[in-house]
Design a protein around this motif. Sequence first.
Motif, short mmCIF file in Angstrom:
data_model
loop_
_atom_site.label_atom_id
_atom_site.label_comp_id
_atom_site.label_asym_id
_atom_site.label_seq_id
_atom_site.Cartn_x
_atom_site.Cartn_y
_atom_site.Cartn_z
N ARG A 90 0.73 -1.04 0.48
CA ARG A 90 0.06 -0.01 0.11
C ARG A 90 0.76 0.81 0.07
O ARG A 90 0.44 2.77 -0.78
N GLU A 229 -16.88 5.75 3.41
CA GLU A 229 -15.55 4.83 4.52
C GLU A 229 -15.84 5.63 5.95
O GLU A 229 -16.30 7.48 6.00
N PHE A 230 -15.37 5.68 7.00
CA PHE A 230 -15.28 6.40 8.15
C PHE A 230 -14.25 6.87 8.21
O PHE A 230 -13.03 6.80 7.19
N GLY A 231 -14.10 7.86 9.11
CA GLY A 231 -12.45 9.14 9.12
C GLY A 231 -11.46 8.23 8.93
O GLY A 231 -10.73 8.86 8.23
N THR A 232 -11.06 7.49 10.14
CA THR A 232 -9.52 7.12 9.91
C THR A 232 -10.03 5.20 10.13
O THR A 232 -9.30 4.50 10.56
N ASN A 234 -12.19 1.32 7.67
CA ASN A 234 -13.32 1.08 6.76
C ASN A 234 -14.55 0.58 7.62
O ASN A 234 -14.77 0.70 8.54
N LEU A 253 -9.94 3.92 1.09
CA LEU A 253 -8.63 3.35 1.85
C LEU A 253 -8.80 1.52 1.70
O LEU A 253 -9.94 1.61 1.95
N THR A 257 -7.31 -4.51 7.71
CA THR A 257 -7.87 -5.08 8.75
C THR A 257 -8.91 -5.57 8.22
O THR A 257 -9.55 -6.20 8.28
N ASN A 258 -9.77 -5.08 7.19
CA ASN A 258 -11.48 -4.88 6.57
C ASN A 258 -10.74 -6.34 5.75
O ASN A 258 -11.76 -7.79 6.06
N GLY A 292 -10.25 -0.99 11.93
CA GLY A 292 -8.69 -0.02 11.56
C GLY A 292 -7.69 -1.32 12.09
O GLY A 292 -8.47 -1.66 13.22
N THR A 293 -6.29 -0.48 12.16
CA THR A 293 -5.56 -1.76 12.38
C THR A 293 -5.07 -1.16 14.26
O THR A 293 -5.29 -1.69 14.83
#
Length: 345
Positions: A90, A229-232, A234, A253, A257-258, A292-293
């Motif tokens: 990425r 998506e959300f701000g930070t 998915n 992005l 995680t997703n 997310g991570t």
Amino acid sequence: MASQEELKKIRDDIDWANLGFSYMPVKTHIRASYRNGAWNKGELLPDPTITMSIAATCLHYGQAAFEGLKAFRCKDGAVRVFRPDENANRLNLSASRLLGPAFSVEFFNDLVRRVVLDNIEYVPPYGSGGSLYIRPLYIGVGPQIGVAPSSDYDLLIMVMPVGPYYKGGMKPVRALVIEDYDRAAPLGTGTIKLGGNYGASLKPAKIAKEKGFPIPLFMDPKTHQYVDEFGTSNFFGITKKGVYATPDSPSILGSVTNKSLQQIAEDLGMKVERRHIHRNELGDFAEVGACGTAVVITPVSEIVTVEKTYFYGETCGPTLKKLYNHMTGIQYGELPDTHHWLFEI
Ligand SMILES: Cc1ncc(COP(=O)(O)O)c(C=O)c1O
């Protein structure tokens, strides 16, 4: 720069069970440089400051991209990083969009291995729920005053211990659909992890927070009809029929995680759909999560749009809990790593 004694005191005072998600000086970061058309092999540096030209392209023209991944102290005592290949790929995608030079996955993983190893005493113990957050940063550092890509780049990786987001269980949060701002343009840079994307999201995130919503939800920037998506993190949801559904969009992005949760959902026998999700379909979900991570999964209790509010419950739903337990079970070496996601340090 903190002295050796100050660093030691900070390290000795770490309360492993109560770590948050904030910056902390550690022993070293690693920095590789691209000069005269080639990457050097990188160097471990104790000083967490950077000196660069006031005309560096990362400062003026946004030639800056980053990543986020984690190392875990597993049940057997070994330290393993979750899917670094994905972050290497990425970051290369971000680099190529910025017209910066590529690097190999092996090169990236070697930098990760060396910086984690040198800071191994900062990896939270197994059972604390914490992990070592790994933050790679890719920047154009050459001086340039016309708008053009730099000829020089730095790829640096910093690390710091972080805590579990959920100490007392996964408490669902409210999300607000952002109607007046977009985080990315339709054919813009939403699919990559450019620093500038986050600059654009600061104001709408602040507005949402001030209204009592910890996370903003962005719609697709072209029509505002489909969930992005959300701000930070998915967006994903579990439909009332038990399907794992997540948006297919050219402006979000690609979350590691997703991708991993989709695989786990399939492994658990669930149907997975990556497709456009119309805003009117928000009522079709039994559970909604942000992934997310940093948090793995944040359950969402409600989503407020201009036209309607959708409720998903004040406690974390059973499917999100199952997916969360499975994911963290793999990360901490409690469940078999059947897909070879863990990279041993
Ligand atoms: C905008 C955005 N979407 C999604 C994610 C989740 O991605 P990942 O699971 O790779 O951390 C992040 C965090 O990195 C993000 O900033």
